[in-house]
Design a protein around this motif. Structure first.
Motif, PDB file in Angstrom:
ATOM      1  N   ASP A 159     120.665  76.520 155.794  1.00  0.00           N
ATOM      2  CA  ASP A 159     120.832  77.883 156.261  1.00  0.00           C
ATOM      3  C   ASP A 159     121.684  77.956 157.523  1.00  0.00           C
ATOM      4  O   ASP A 159     121.178  77.867 158.643  1.00  0.00           O
ATOM      5  CB  ASP A 159     119.451  78.499 156.522  1.00  0.00           C
ATOM      6  CG  ASP A 159     119.482  79.996 156.307  1.00  0.00           C
ATOM      7  OD1 ASP A 159     120.560  80.584 156.507  1.00  0.00           O
ATOM      8  OD2 ASP A 159     118.446  80.559 155.934  1.00  0.00           O
ATOM      9  N   VAL A 161     123.407  80.469 158.789  1.00  0.00           N
ATOM     10  CA  VAL A 161     123.248  81.683 159.600  1.00  0.00           C
ATOM     11  C   VAL A 161     122.129  81.478 160.632  1.00  0.00           C
ATOM     12  O   VAL A 161     122.305  81.748 161.823  1.00  0.00           O
ATOM     13  CB  VAL A 161     122.965  82.916 158.707  1.00  0.00           C
ATOM     14  CG1 VAL A 161     122.629  84.133 159.549  1.00  0.00           C
ATOM     15  CG2 VAL A 161     124.185  83.214 157.847  1.00  0.00           C
ATOM     16  N   LYS A 162     121.001  80.954 160.163  1.00  0.00           N
ATOM     17  CA  LYS A 162     119.883  80.733 161.091  1.00  0.00           C
ATOM     18  C   LYS A 162     120.260  79.699 162.161  1.00  0.00           C
ATOM     19  O   LYS A 162     119.892  79.837 163.320  1.00  0.00           O
ATOM     20  CB  LYS A 162     118.650  80.252 160.323  1.00  0.00           C
ATOM     21  CG  LYS A 162     117.965  81.374 159.555  1.00  0.00           C
ATOM     22  CD  LYS A 162     116.757  80.829 158.839  1.00  0.00           C
ATOM     23  CE  LYS A 162     116.225  81.837 157.848  1.00  0.00           C
ATOM     24  NZ  LYS A 162     115.181  81.283 156.991  1.00  0.00           N
ATOM     25  N   LEU A 164     123.271  79.138 163.317  1.00  0.00           N
ATOM     26  CA  LEU A 164     124.195  79.769 164.260  1.00  0.00           C
ATOM     27  C   LEU A 164     123.445  80.707 165.212  1.00  0.00           C
ATOM     28  O   LEU A 164     123.754  80.773 166.400  1.00  0.00           O
ATOM     29  CB  LEU A 164     125.285  80.545 163.512  1.00  0.00           C
ATOM     30  CG  LEU A 164     126.300  79.681 162.742  1.00  0.00           C
ATOM     31  CD1 LEU A 164     127.234  80.566 161.928  1.00  0.00           C
ATOM     32  CD2 LEU A 164     127.110  78.806 163.694  1.00  0.00           C
ATOM     33  N   ILE A 165     122.451  81.425 164.658  1.00  0.00           N
ATOM     34  CA  ILE A 165     121.643  82.311 165.515  1.00  0.00           C
ATOM     35  C   ILE A 165     120.916  81.464 166.576  1.00  0.00           C
ATOM     36  O   ILE A 165     120.912  81.794 167.762  1.00  0.00           O
ATOM     37  CB  ILE A 165     120.628  83.126 164.674  1.00  0.00           C
ATOM     38  CG1 ILE A 165     121.382  84.180 163.847  1.00  0.00           C
ATOM     39  CG2 ILE A 165     119.577  83.790 165.561  1.00  0.00           C
ATOM     40  CD1 ILE A 165     120.527  84.948 162.862  1.00  0.00           C
ATOM     41  N   GLY A 168     123.369  80.458 169.116  1.00  0.00           N
ATOM     42  CA  GLY A 168     123.719  81.616 169.951  1.00  0.00           C
ATOM     43  C   GLY A 168     122.657  81.886 170.998  1.00  0.00           C
ATOM     44  O   GLY A 168     122.946  82.079 172.182  1.00  0.00           O
ATOM     45  N   LEU A 169     121.383  81.842 170.561  1.00  0.00           N
ATOM     46  CA  LEU A 169     120.285  82.079 171.509  1.00  0.00           C
ATOM     47  C   LEU A 169     120.251  80.980 172.582  1.00  0.00           C
ATOM     48  O   LEU A 169     120.021  81.254 173.758  1.00  0.00           O
ATOM     49  CB  LEU A 169     118.943  82.153 170.776  1.00  0.00           C
ATOM     50  CG  LEU A 169     118.742  83.397 169.892  1.00  0.00           C
ATOM     51  CD1 LEU A 169     117.417  83.311 169.145  1.00  0.00           C
ATOM     52  CD2 LEU A 169     118.771  84.682 170.717  1.00  0.00           C
ATOM     53  N   LEU A 171     122.833  79.313 173.682  1.00  0.00           N
ATOM     54  CA  LEU A 171     123.948  79.560 174.607  1.00  0.00           C
ATOM     55  C   LEU A 171     123.592  80.667 175.599  1.00  0.00           C
ATOM     56  O   LEU A 171     123.911  80.577 176.780  1.00  0.00           O
ATOM     57  CB  LEU A 171     125.210  79.954 173.829  1.00  0.00           C
ATOM     58  CG  LEU A 171     125.954  78.823 173.127  1.00  0.00           C
ATOM     59  CD1 LEU A 171     127.094  79.381 172.294  1.00  0.00           C
ATOM     60  CD2 LEU A 171     126.504  77.817 174.131  1.00  0.00           C
ATOM     61  N   VAL A 172     122.906  81.718 175.099  1.00  0.00           N
ATOM     62  CA  VAL A 172     122.521  82.825 175.986  1.00  0.00           C
ATOM     63  C   VAL A 172     121.515  82.316 177.032  1.00  0.00           C
ATOM     64  O   VAL A 172     121.644  82.599 178.223  1.00  0.00           O
ATOM     65  CB  VAL A 172     121.930  84.004 175.175  1.00  0.00           C
ATOM     66  CG1 VAL A 172     121.418  85.080 176.120  1.00  0.00           C
ATOM     67  CG2 VAL A 172     122.984  84.590 174.257  1.00  0.00           C
ATOM     68  N   ILE A 419     105.943  78.309 172.139  1.00  0.00           N
ATOM     69  CA  ILE A 419     105.332  79.285 171.220  1.00  0.00           C
ATOM     70  C   ILE A 419     106.428  79.973 170.394  1.00  0.00           C
ATOM     71  O   ILE A 419     106.306  80.121 169.169  1.00  0.00           O
ATOM     72  CB  ILE A 419     104.475  80.315 172.009  1.00  0.00           C
ATOM     73  CG1 ILE A 419     103.290  79.577 172.654  1.00  0.00           C
ATOM     74  CG2 ILE A 419     103.977  81.436 171.104  1.00  0.00           C
ATOM     75  CD1 ILE A 419     102.475  80.386 173.630  1.00  0.00           C
ATOM     76  N   TYR A 422     107.650  77.607 167.811  1.00  0.00           N
ATOM     77  CA  TYR A 422     106.680  77.419 166.721  1.00  0.00           C
ATOM     78  C   TYR A 422     106.896  78.484 165.636  1.00  0.00           C
ATOM     79  O   TYR A 422     106.958  78.168 164.451  1.00  0.00           O
ATOM     80  CB  TYR A 422     105.249  77.493 167.282  1.00  0.00           C
ATOM     81  CG  TYR A 422     104.192  77.535 166.213  1.00  0.00           C
ATOM     82  CD1 TYR A 422     103.904  76.407 165.460  1.00  0.00           C
ATOM     83  CD2 TYR A 422     103.505  78.713 165.931  1.00  0.00           C
ATOM     84  CE1 TYR A 422     102.953  76.447 164.453  1.00  0.00           C
ATOM     85  CE2 TYR A 422     102.549  78.765 164.934  1.00  0.00           C
ATOM     86  CZ  TYR A 422     102.280  77.627 164.201  1.00  0.00           C
ATOM     87  OH  TYR A 422     101.350  77.671 163.192  1.00  0.00           O
ATOM     88  N   LYS A 426     108.378  78.248 161.746  1.00  0.00           N
ATOM     89  CA  LYS A 426     107.725  78.859 160.574  1.00  0.00           C
ATOM     90  C   LYS A 426     108.743  79.635 159.737  1.00  0.00           C
ATOM     91  O   LYS A 426     108.618  79.719 158.519  1.00  0.00           O
ATOM     92  CB  LYS A 426     106.614  79.821 161.030  1.00  0.00           C
ATOM     93  CG  LYS A 426     105.379  79.129 161.497  1.00  0.00           C
ATOM     94  CD  LYS A 426     104.475  78.818 160.338  1.00  0.00           C
ATOM     95  CE  LYS A 426     103.459  77.756 160.718  1.00  0.00           C
ATOM     96  NZ  LYS A 426     103.053  76.921 159.634  1.00  0.00           N
ATOM     97  N   LEU A 427     109.742  80.230 160.435  1.00  0.00           N
ATOM     98  CA  LEU A 427     110.768  81.003 159.720  1.00  0.00           C
ATOM     99  C   LEU A 427     111.953  80.122 159.319  1.00  0.00           C
ATOM    100  O   LEU A 427     113.013  80.622 158.952  1.00  0.00           O
ATOM    101  CB  LEU A 427     111.256  82.169 160.593  1.00  0.00           C
ATOM    102  CG  LEU A 427     110.212  83.229 160.935  1.00  0.00           C
ATOM    103  CD1 LEU A 427     110.765  84.229 161.926  1.00  0.00           C
ATOM    104  CD2 LEU A 427     109.735  83.950 159.677  1.00  0.00           C
ATOM    105  N   VAL A 429     113.909  78.336 161.174  1.00  0.00           N
ATOM    106  CA  VAL A 429     115.070  78.360 162.070  1.00  0.00           C
ATOM    107  C   VAL A 429     115.147  76.978 162.722  1.00  0.00           C
ATOM    108  O   VAL A 429     114.191  76.552 163.373  1.00  0.00           O
ATOM    109  CB  VAL A 429     114.917  79.455 163.169  1.00  0.00           C
ATOM    110  CG1 VAL A 429     116.095  79.427 164.129  1.00  0.00           C
ATOM    111  CG2 VAL A 429     114.777  80.821 162.533  1.00  0.00           C
ATOM    112  N   GLY A 441     126.450  74.681 176.539  1.00  0.00           N
ATOM    113  CA  GLY A 441     126.749  76.017 177.067  1.00  0.00           C
ATOM    114  C   GLY A 441     127.401  75.987 178.447  1.00  0.00           C
ATOM    115  O   GLY A 441     128.519  76.481 178.615  1.00  0.00           O
TER     116      GLY A 441
END
Lengths: 504, 148
Positions: A159, A161-162, A164-165, A168-169, A171-172, A419, A422, A426-427, A429, A441
């Motif tokens: 996956d 997309v996950k 990359l998300i 991205g998070l 990097l932020v 947390i 975790y 589960k999703l 990612v 970053g």
């Protein structure tokens, strides 16, 4: 050179390498404690020792700690150092399948090969590599970070997309704190502890250790047993000769990657480990098996991250420029002995300099012997009941994240990130891209800013400016190749999955 | 369903962070804003994909993701997390030694370890080893409290 070897082959320097390696392995295996911390704490002690004896101790700690991170990553899924995250991806999967000996054997042999290779390069080709590494200015560093960030695609699994998300998070999160150019505070919310940003080690402990501990609780419920006592560990852990023969090309390539990354100021073991993992996956005949527990996934990052050890010393002793944080601390070790980097180290102090280079090689041999023979004792960790392991590791994680800045807020941050991670797990990612983004970053942002400034002062278009530099072009070509290979690989994996479903 | 909530949360986080960066100087907001826009768009893609998956698997029970955990497991996880939060909160007040001892013994008990001698011996030895390694060898000042 021979005088250096003769000086080293005495009981005291050899004993110091041995002690340093044991200390280093222990420091590396503990979450939160890194090679930098180990070397920094021991540098003052070396003041009272003769130069070669002191440097032998530091060489042992450095090499041992870089290897040690893999032990906890493989056994418990808790990376001891940021670089061990890449090793954990396949190493811990192998442990889950009961192949601990194989995983630890691969890690120790690959680490030793990477370390010995880079130390040999240090011994014979230091000045040439040093001149090359100096050609890395801000545009090259920015492109190196971009190349590193393209690895997110490789680490994302099926996956993208996950992945990359997650990247991205990461990097932020990495932009938290004071902006390097304007000095403005970003996302600090008036909390002084966040002014310097979120410490990487605390974030790493949060992202990987706490979700892993909750995962162990879940497994405990599923298995209804309190330990992994069915896993049998005996003999010595060593990568079989057939595997070494099969993987020698990967090991050679990853050793070269590690040595070069080590020699580049600002890059370190963590970047090298991810590049090593990606290279092993890219060149593999079965890339789809990566992440499911495969020796190649342990060998790649381990060879590359230990390849950094020798590489990082190259610009240090030739030019006085440390390749990474550990070698910056090692520079202190050299200076307190009155050893000033440069030509003098190869003339007036040649015995000590070459002795130190040989000490690096001996340290690698030392942890190869220790790591492969002490596996039984490492393995005892797996036999400890989960109800003991979980609180002990949790306590170590809290103290480990606190110890970086003596700030309990770092432990709180680690728990909060844990947390979130975790639920992310589960999703489905992936968390490795977050770790990679946290490392790269700041490197990407600061060097992008500097490159923009350079282009502005020269009154040239930014893209024309950076792409007129040959190293940037090579790194860019590598990034594109990596993306294309990953895309093709995923297309192949998806096609196979579709045909399997159709077959069923 | 979980994926839909997750993707929306990511989008909200991106929006919040973007809003927080609006008043920053141009040089300071350039890099985070680009990343936030890309991540925000990706989170919407994830959201669309999760709706598509949800609609596709709506009637097929076997393909629905299962997040259901036994209540006892949820209780244990929540209890361990609560103990962890209490540990970090109390360590600055009671100090490393007392708090770590309490955390280790209570958590081991929560995780169904019932051999009291093992709990006591492990807790004491872990505290001493960590205390020696961090406090004496690495010279890291461990949190001090009322007694130590």
């Amino acid at each position: 050179m021979l005088q250096g070897l003769t000086a080293l082959l005495n009981p005291v320097p050899l004993l110091m390498i041995f002690l340093g390696t044991i200390l280093g392995i222990s420091i590396g295996a503990l979450p939160g404690l890194t090679a930098t911390m180990g070397v920094a704490l021991l540098v003052p002690l070396t003041f009272g020792l003769s130069p070669l004896v002191g440097l032998s101790l530091l060489a042992g700690i450095y090499c041992g700690a870089v290897y040690g991170g893999s032990i906890s990553a493989i056994l418990l899924g808790v990376p001891g150092t940021p670089a061990a995250v890449a090793t954990m991806l396949d190493g811990h999967e192998l442990t889950k399948q009961g192949q601990v000996t194989k995983a630890l054997g691969a890690a120790v042999v690959a680490s030793a090969i990477g370390g010995i290779f880079s130390s040999m390069v240090l011994l014979f080709a230091a000045p040439i590599i040093a001149r090359f590494s100096l050609k890395f200015g801000p545009p090259e560093m920015f492109m190196l970070a971009v190349l590193g960030l393209t690895l997110i695609a490789t680490l994302s699994g099926k996956d993208v997309v996950k992945g990359l998300i997650a990247g991205g998070l990461g990097l932020v999160i990495s932009t938290t704190g004071i902006d390097p150019f304007t000095g403005t505070l970003r996302y600090a919310y008036g909390i002084p502890a966040l002014y310097d940003g979120i410490p990487l080690t605390a974030a790493l402990i949060g992202l990987f250790c706490f979700p892993q501990l909750i995962g162990i609780i879940e497994d405990k419920f599923k298995q209804a047993s309190d330990s992994n006592q069915d896993i049998e560990i005996k003999g010595i852990a060593i990568l079989p000769w057939q595997e070494i023969k099969r993987l020698w090309k990967v090991m050679l390539r990853c050793s070269i990657i590690g040595t070069i990354v080590g020699a580049i100021p600002g890059a370190g073991t963590d970047i090298a480990a991810f590049l090593g993992y990606s290279e092993a996956k890219r060149s593999s005949k079965y890339p789809e098996k990566f992440g499911t527990g495969i020796v190649d996934g342990v060998v790649g990052p381990e060879t590359a991250n230990n390849g950094v050890t020798g590489g990082s010393i190259i610009p240090l002793i030739t030019l006085g420029i440390p390749g990474n944080a550990v070698s910056a601390v090692l520079l202190g070790g050299l200076l307190i002995q009155g050893l000033i980097p440069g030509q003098e180290l190869f003339t007036k102090h040649a015995t000590i300099t070459y002795g130190f280079m040989f000490a690096m090689i001996v340290a690698n041999i030392c942890f190869l012997i220790l790591g492969s023979t002490l596996i039984k004792y490492f393995g005892y960790v797996l036999k400890v009941p989960d109800s003991i392991i979980i609180p002990v590791i949790a306590s170590l994680c809290v103290i480990g994240s606190y110890s970086i800045r003596n700030n309990l807020l770092d432990s709180v941050l680690a728990i909060i990130l844990g947390i979130i991670a975790y639920f992310g797990k589960k999703l489905k990612v992936p968390m490795a891209p977050v770790c990679l983004a946290l490392i790269l970053g700041p490197l990407a942002e600061s060097n992008l800013g500097r490159s923009l400034l350079m282009a502005q002062t020269k009154n040239i278009n930014f893209f024309v400016f950076i792409f007129s530099r040959p190293i940037v072009l090579v790194l860019f070509a590598m990034a594109v190749t990596l993306l294309v290979t990953t895309y093709r690989m995923m297309k192949k994996v998806n096609a196979e999955a579709v045909s399997k479903t159709a077959g069923n | 369903m979980g994926e839909m909530v997750g993707s929306l949360l990511v989008f909200l986080v991106c929006t919040f962070y973007y809003y927080m960066s609006v008043e920053l100087p141009p040089q300071a907001k350039f890099f985070p804003q680009i990343i936030l826009i890309i991540t925000g768009v990706l989170s919407l893609l994830w959201f669309a994909d999760s709706i598509r998956k949800y609609a596709k698997n709506k009637d097929d029970e076997s393909k629905k993701p299962k997040f259901k955990m036994p209540p006892e497991l949820v209780k244990t996880i929540v209890a361990v997390l609560a103990e962890l939060v209490l540990y970090v909160t109390l360590i600055s007040k009671l100090g490393y030694f007392i708090t770590t001892f309490l955390f280790l013994t209570i958590t081991m008990y929560t995780l169904k370890m019932r051999r009291h001698v093992v709990i006591f011996a492990t807790s004491i030895s872990v505290i001493v080893v960590i205390g020696l390694v961090f406090g004496k060898f690495l010279h890291i000042q461990l949190p001090k409290g009322i007694l130590f």
